[in-house]
Design a protein around this motif. Structure first.
Motif, PDB file in Angstrom:
ATOM      1  N   ARG A  68       0.849  -1.206   0.000  1.00  0.00           N
ATOM      2  CA  ARG A  68       0.000   0.000   0.000  1.00  0.00           C
ATOM      3  C   ARG A  68       0.881   1.251   0.000  1.00  0.00           C
ATOM      4  NH1 ARG A  68      -5.490  -0.237   1.813  1.00  0.00           N
ATOM      5  NH2 ARG A  68      -5.439   1.869   0.982  1.00  0.00           N
ATOM      6  N   SER A  95      -6.757  -2.080  -3.745  1.00  0.00           N
ATOM      7  CA  SER A  95      -6.873  -0.753  -3.128  1.00  0.00           C
ATOM      8  C   SER A  95      -6.032   0.267  -3.876  1.00  0.00           C
ATOM      9  CB  SER A  95      -6.407  -0.798  -1.671  1.00  0.00           C
ATOM     10  OG  SER A  95      -7.266  -1.612  -0.928  1.00  0.00           O
ATOM     11  N   ASP A  98      -7.783   1.222  -7.085  1.00  0.00           N
ATOM     12  CA  ASP A  98      -8.919   2.121  -6.790  1.00  0.00           C
ATOM     13  C   ASP A  98      -8.412   3.541  -6.550  1.00  0.00           C
ATOM     14  OD1 ASP A  98     -10.702   0.090  -6.971  1.00  0.00           O
ATOM     15  OD2 ASP A  98     -10.968  -0.186  -4.795  1.00  0.00           O
ATOM     16  N   ARG A  99      -7.284   3.624  -5.853  1.00  0.00           N
ATOM     17  CA  ARG A  99      -6.792   4.936  -5.424  1.00  0.00           C
ATOM     18  C   ARG A  99      -6.042   5.670  -6.533  1.00  0.00           C
ATOM     19  NH1 ARG A  99      -2.763   5.913  -0.802  1.00  0.00           N
ATOM     20  NH2 ARG A  99      -2.861   8.171  -0.647  1.00  0.00           N
TER      21      ARG A  99
END
Ligand SMILES: C[S@@+](CC[C@H](N)C(=O)[O-])C[C@H]1O[C@@H](n2cnc3c(N)ncnc32)[C@H](O)[C@@H]1O
Length: 225
Positions: A68, A95, A98-99
């Motif tokens: 991340r 994630s 998505d970001r």
């Protein structure tokens, strides 16, 4: 009163429950293995065919958090087994996509068909949309399956029998971006078995910085500079 240990994994309750269950099963199996299992080549593949040997849960959480932090979109997992660490990597890639947008995958590798099938079941249980769609499972000997179609890599997790580790890394090296992270499990307990791999990573001519993290049995964090 001590605060509960924070868990960085962003996932629904059923996925946390699945991960807890799989880690528990893996630890129970490992505790029943003879202590010499890693150094005994006789019948090794047969003995391992129904074993998880999953990356420890705290290490999985660390690798997820790291993926991340660096916004990893393309990850190669060297050694997938029943797909436990893969779930963490897929959650992190999902994630990050998505970001930050773009495309990416976890390239997973498993030579045993029965293990690959179990991994697919676990990913399905975690959720096709949340997990499975972010995984490209290469079934077969990774020294063959990783020869083609490898994107530029942000992170490589090496969690595999020692003889395959360095040949696998060498296959992937041309695809490591500057700043890519290579993680090696058991870098303290398996330092002798990983002698060539660690020697390669620590050689000043090969362009890595290296750090041994003090997790149980060691976890090597190397950065391609
Ligand atoms: C330590 S386990 C991986 C555990 C996994 N990372 C996890 O946390 O759940 C290593 C796996 O690598 C697989 N393996 C060993 N040699 C391989 C090869 N040449 N190609 C593909 N997979 C291989 C083994 O069958 C075994 O399931």
């Amino acid at each position: 009163m001590a605060a509960p240990a924070p868990n960085p994994i962003v996932a629904p309750d059923n996925v946390h429950a699945l991960l807890n269950r799989l880690h528990e099963q893996s630890l129970t199996q490992e505790a029943a293995l003879p202590s010499t299992y890693l150094s005994n080549p006789d019948g090794f593949d047969d003995l391992m065919r129904d074993k998880f040997i999953a990356l420890d849960q705290d290490k999985c959480q660390f690798v997820y958090q790291l993926a991340r932090a660096i916004g990893a979109r393309n990850i190669a997992e060297i050694g997938t087994s029943f797909g436990v660490s893969t779930i963490y990597l897929a959650l992190a890639v999902g994630s990050n996509l998505d970001r930050f947008g773009g495309e990416g995958k976890v390239i997973a590798t498993e030579k045993e068909h029965t293990k690959a099938e179990r991994a697919r079941q676990h990913w399905k249980e975690a959720g096709d949309d949340l997990v499975t769609r972010h995984i490209d499972l290469r079934e077969g000997d990774l020294l063959e399956t990783l020869k083609n179609n490898i994107p530029q890599l942000d992170l490589v997790l090496i969690d595999i029998w020692a003889p395959v580790a360095l040949p696998a890394l060498k296959l992937l090296e041309p695809k490591l971006r500057s700043g890519a992270v290579v993680i090696i499990d058991n870098s303290i307990s398996s330092a002798t078995r990983y002698k060539e791999l660690l020697g390669h990573l620590r050689s000043p001519t090969n362009g890595y910085t290296n750090l041994t993290l003090p997790y149980s049995k060691g976890l090597e964090l190397c950065v391609k500079i």
